[in-house]
Design an enzyme around this catalytic site. Structure first.
Site, short mmCIF file in Angstrom:
data_model
loop_
_atom_site.label_atom_id
_atom_site.label_comp_id
_atom_site.label_asym_id
_atom_site.label_seq_id
_atom_site.Cartn_x
_atom_site.Cartn_y
_atom_site.Cartn_z
N HIS A 20 44.32 -1.08 87.56
CA HIS A 20 44.14 0.25 88.19
C HIS A 20 44.38 1.31 87.12
O HIS A 20 45.51 1.55 86.73
CB HIS A 20 45.14 0.44 89.35
N HIS B 105 43.02 5.25 85.40
CA HIS B 105 42.20 6.48 85.38
C HIS B 105 41.90 6.84 83.94
O HIS B 105 42.81 7.12 83.16
CB HIS B 105 42.96 7.64 86.04
N LYS C 47 36.39 1.16 95.87
CA LYS C 47 37.66 1.84 96.12
C LYS C 47 37.62 2.66 97.40
O LYS C 47 36.70 3.46 97.60
CB LYS C 47 37.96 2.78 94.94
N HIS D 151 43.70 2.81 98.44
CA HIS D 151 44.80 3.77 98.31
C HIS D 151 45.45 3.82 99.70
O HIS D 151 44.91 4.43 100.61
CB HIS D 151 44.30 5.15 97.88
N HIS E 35 48.96 0.25 93.94
CA HIS E 35 50.20 1.00 93.68
C HIS E 35 51.16 1.00 94.87
O HIS E 35 51.49 2.03 95.43
CB HIS E 35 49.94 2.42 93.17
N ASP F 141 48.00 2.55 87.12
CA ASP F 141 47.70 3.87 87.69
C ASP F 141 48.01 4.96 86.67
O ASP F 141 48.41 6.06 87.04
CB ASP F 141 48.47 4.10 88.99
#
Ligand code: NCD
Ligand code: ZN
Length: 346
Positions: A14, A16, A100, A137, A175, A248
């Protein structure tokens, strides 16, 4: 006392990376240590179609450091108008590894996410059929629900019912920040797994709020009380194949974090592995670090494990930069609050 540890090269399930100048600055931080990463699709605008994912993948491959073998694993951002045929085609050619689900409004750039889960059932049924994992999420967005309860309420009102309706759907609860999340994944059989971030193994909500507010510790889902952090540490260091690393790592410019309404996200790509070695050593679980960083993730995603290795060596304090510079300003690297002694070499 153990001073040296060799692991199969880790993956980040995960991550970004953003785009443009930010991506240029942060991508080397991940590519230095990690072989692969699941790339989050919450760009502005989001990565919704196969064509979007192909374009984004090409920009990542273009931006990665020369000689790096880093491999981005692309995802699509699920919307209520996602085209099933386009999604299936992207999965069939191996362009995407997962899809996602952001509940609309749950976090950074999630406005195009899903408001009504019944509107995406046909897409989810197709994903179940072809075995394509759904990354979730897991927070409700109802303003009436306390922010510290949003994960537990999501499990009860959204994830539980969804998985009862569609038990074959393969789900990654991302997460995880609560004992509720850990317990749910543990009891959920082999169609569910959970990722745990580096920072949630280190901080609880006191670190964000006690003795002054610390914006660089603010992320979503927000860190919870200490009992939850301990449950996360126990799960991550247990070797249980249901749990693996998803950092994350979520870079924001300092100018966007240090605001009256600052952005959510901790940037941990730079020092994640040193921090994890420290945590696993504290838990007398160094021999289970490889399962968490390099074995359990590929097993769930049905991908081969990496063949090459990294070596962690314990020595004097590692000098990580406090900030990474981008063309638009600095991004602060997560400060674990203790000296890091584990050095990483390829
Ligand atoms: C992420 C981001 O900045 O994109 N922020 C965060 O606090 N983790 C979004 C997310 O994963 O929730
Ligand atoms: Zn994220």
């Amino acid at each position: 006392m153990q001073q040296r540890l060799t692991l199969r090269r880790p993956d980040d399930w995960h991550l970004h990376l953003r785009d443009g100048e930010m991506m240029k600055a942060v991508l080397p931080e991940t590519a230095r240590h990690f072989a692969r990463a699941i790339i989050m699709p919450n760009l502005v605008p989001p990565v919704v179609t196969g064509a979007d994912a192909a374009g984004y993948r090409d920009r990542i491959l273009w931006a990665k450091p020369k000689g790096s073998k880093f491999q981005p694993l692309m995802t699509l951002y699920l919307t209520e108008t996602t085209d099933v045929r386009d999604l299936r085609a992207a999965a069939e050619i191996g362009l995407i590894t997962a899809v996602k689900l952001y509940p609309a409004g749950a976090t950074t750039n999630s406005a195009s996410g899903v408001r009504d889960i019944t509107k995406v059932m046909r897409v989810l049924e197709n994903m179940a059929q072809i075995g394509l994992p759904l990354c979730v999420h897991g927070e409700v967005t109802d303003p009436e629900v306390d922010i510290f309860d949003r994960e537990a309420v999501f499990i009860e009102t959204v994830l539980g019912p969804l998985r009862q309706k569609l038990p074959e759907l393969r789900v990654v609860m991302e997460h995880i920040t609560t004992k509720d999340g850990i317990d749910y994944v543990k009891g959920g059989g082999d169609t569910i797994a959970g990722t745990i971030t580096t920072h949630h193994l280190v901080i609880n909500r006191n670190h964000i709020l006690a003795g002054g507010i610390r914006p660089h510790y603010y992320c979503l889902p927000v860190a919870k009380r200490e009992t939850h952090r301990l449950a996360l540490r126990a799960a991550a260091t247990s070797g249980d194949p249901s749990f693996f690393l998803g950092t994350d790592s979520a870079p924001h410019l300092d100018s966007a974090k240090l605001q009256p309404c600052g952005c959510a996200g901790c940037f941990t790509a730079t020092n994640t592995l040193s921090i994890l070695a420290h945590v696993f050593e504290q838990e007398s679980a160094l021999e289970r670090l490889e399962a968490f960083t390099s074995l359990n993730g590929p097993a769930f995603y049905r991908l081969p494990v990496n063949e090459d290795t990294i070596t962690l060596t314990k020595g004097t304090a590692v000098q990580h930069p406090a900030q990474i510079d981008t063309a638009d300003g600095p991004v602060t690297v997560f400060d674990p609050g203790f000296a890091l002694l584990w050095h990483v070499s390829a």
